[in-house]
Design a protein around this motif. Structure first.
Motif, short mmCIF file in Angstrom:
data_model
loop_
_atom_site.label_atom_id
_atom_site.label_comp_id
_atom_site.label_asym_id
_atom_site.label_seq_id
_atom_site.Cartn_x
_atom_site.Cartn_y
_atom_site.Cartn_z
N LEU A 288 0.86 -1.19 0.00
CA LEU A 288 0.00 0.00 0.00
C LEU A 288 0.89 1.22 0.00
O LEU A 288 1.83 1.30 0.79
CB LEU A 288 -0.84 0.06 1.28
CG LEU A 288 -2.09 -0.77 1.36
CD1 LEU A 288 -2.75 -0.51 2.70
CD2 LEU A 288 -3.03 -0.38 0.23
N CYS A 289 0.56 2.21 -0.86
CA CYS A 289 1.33 3.45 -0.87
C CYS A 289 0.41 4.62 -0.57
O CYS A 289 -0.74 4.65 -1.02
CB CYS A 289 1.98 3.68 -2.23
SG CYS A 289 3.36 2.60 -2.54
N CYS A 290 0.92 5.56 0.15
CA CYS A 290 0.18 6.76 0.47
C CYS A 290 0.78 7.93 -0.31
O CYS A 290 2.00 8.12 -0.29
CB CYS A 290 0.26 7.01 1.98
SG CYS A 290 -0.75 8.38 2.51
N ALA B 123 4.78 10.23 6.43
CA ALA B 123 4.72 8.76 6.48
C ALA B 123 6.10 8.13 6.33
O ALA B 123 6.29 6.96 6.68
CB ALA B 123 3.77 8.23 5.40
N VAL C 65 3.43 2.39 2.92
CA VAL C 65 3.00 2.44 4.32
C VAL C 65 2.67 1.06 4.89
O VAL C 65 2.51 0.90 6.10
CB VAL C 65 1.79 3.39 4.52
CG1 VAL C 65 2.19 4.82 4.21
CG2 VAL C 65 0.61 2.96 3.67
N GLY C 66 2.57 0.04 4.01
CA GLY C 66 2.29 -1.30 4.52
C GLY C 66 2.45 -2.35 3.44
O GLY C 66 2.27 -2.07 2.26
N ILE C 67 2.82 -3.57 3.86
CA ILE C 67 2.87 -4.72 2.95
C ILE C 67 1.59 -5.52 3.17
O ILE C 67 1.22 -5.80 4.31
CB ILE C 67 4.10 -5.61 3.26
CG1 ILE C 67 5.39 -4.78 3.13
CG2 ILE C 67 4.15 -6.82 2.33
CD1 ILE C 67 6.65 -5.53 3.61
#
Lengths: 85, 85, 85, 85, 85
Positions: free
Chosen positions: E51-53, E61, E74-76
């Motif tokens: 996930l990208c912000c 971030a 921001v997350g896998i």
């Protein structure tokens, strides 16, 4: 910043108070997409090729801190060959 | 700012508290893309052609500092010929 | 704000600390574009049609000032006819 | 950040005062979209493949806090194979 | 936030000082669009779906307030079936 061509002017009498009397120019880009309007703090003429700044920077670029703009003309290009329609 | 046509109203009873009771208008652009909603601090009617401001400027343009909007109607166009569908 | 349909949930155990435990919903829009994820401070169910706020407003709309989000669900639509796939 | 190729320089004599004398580079991306211009605080050469930062981060990345930019070159790629036209 | 697949790493030796030494990952999305790069504060591996912000939230971030990023991982995702090419 993207390059646009100034194609006219738009007038909005019924507007939010924050917009004040800043001139609004009608623009077209190469792709002939949705009609787009930018705030013009420079005084462009129809046919000018201009640079516009979007994002949060568009606000202060009008010359009025926090002005409600998401697209503001920041410069007229000295030379630009235009594009194929 | 892009030019949109107001096509209706949407209602969201179950919403975050920050949204309060600001009217929400349904919009369409020239390209008939995804349905889009804007905050309306002016009081537009269906069929009006309007200018909308996005980006961070959409927040304060509602008239409420820091309002959760990414698209806010900032003016109704006095004259606009519309577009071919 | 654009209108999206909630199609599921995503889980990210390995994430930045700022994300905390806010629920993440998987969304689709009319155009069937890239899969998109939004922060859900409301508690939506699969199949709900929702309004999402992007841009810098997406951060505070989560209810946590400065939260790392670029798309946050801000309301569930009371009525929406959906769209043709 | 997207990857762009530097294809030239643009000059705008008639510009807003905030733009000062920062160099402006003409860029093209893979999709051959609308001509795009970025502020260049590094000193790129024609043909360089560069990373550009947009959004609100483009402003401070120029090295001048609050500079009116929505796209700023932040790095030259050491190796990049280019793309098929 | 959009879902991307990590496809590699990019290196930029000649960069603005504010970028420091944060790792940069090359990403592809479902649509195989322009090559895109994100800042990686997590330590992703090639093939991870992440996930990208974007927007202004991409800056903080990274873990460094005001960092020059417009896209940050921001997350896998724990589970993701991928997409048809």
């Amino acid at each position: 910043m993207k390059i646009w061509r100034v194609t006219g002017t738009v007038v909005s009498t019924n507007r939010i108070a924050m917009m004040d009397h800043m001139p609004l120019k009608l623009l077209e880009d190469k792709k002939n997409g949705s009609p787009t309007v930018a705030v013009d703090p420079i005084g462009c003429k129809e046919g000018d090729y201009v640079l516009c700044c979007g994002s949060s920077a568009a606000r202060d670029a009008t010359g009025t801190k926090g002005y409600p703009s998401d697209l503001t003309i920041v410069g007229i290009l000295d030379h630009w060959d235009g594009w194929d329609d």
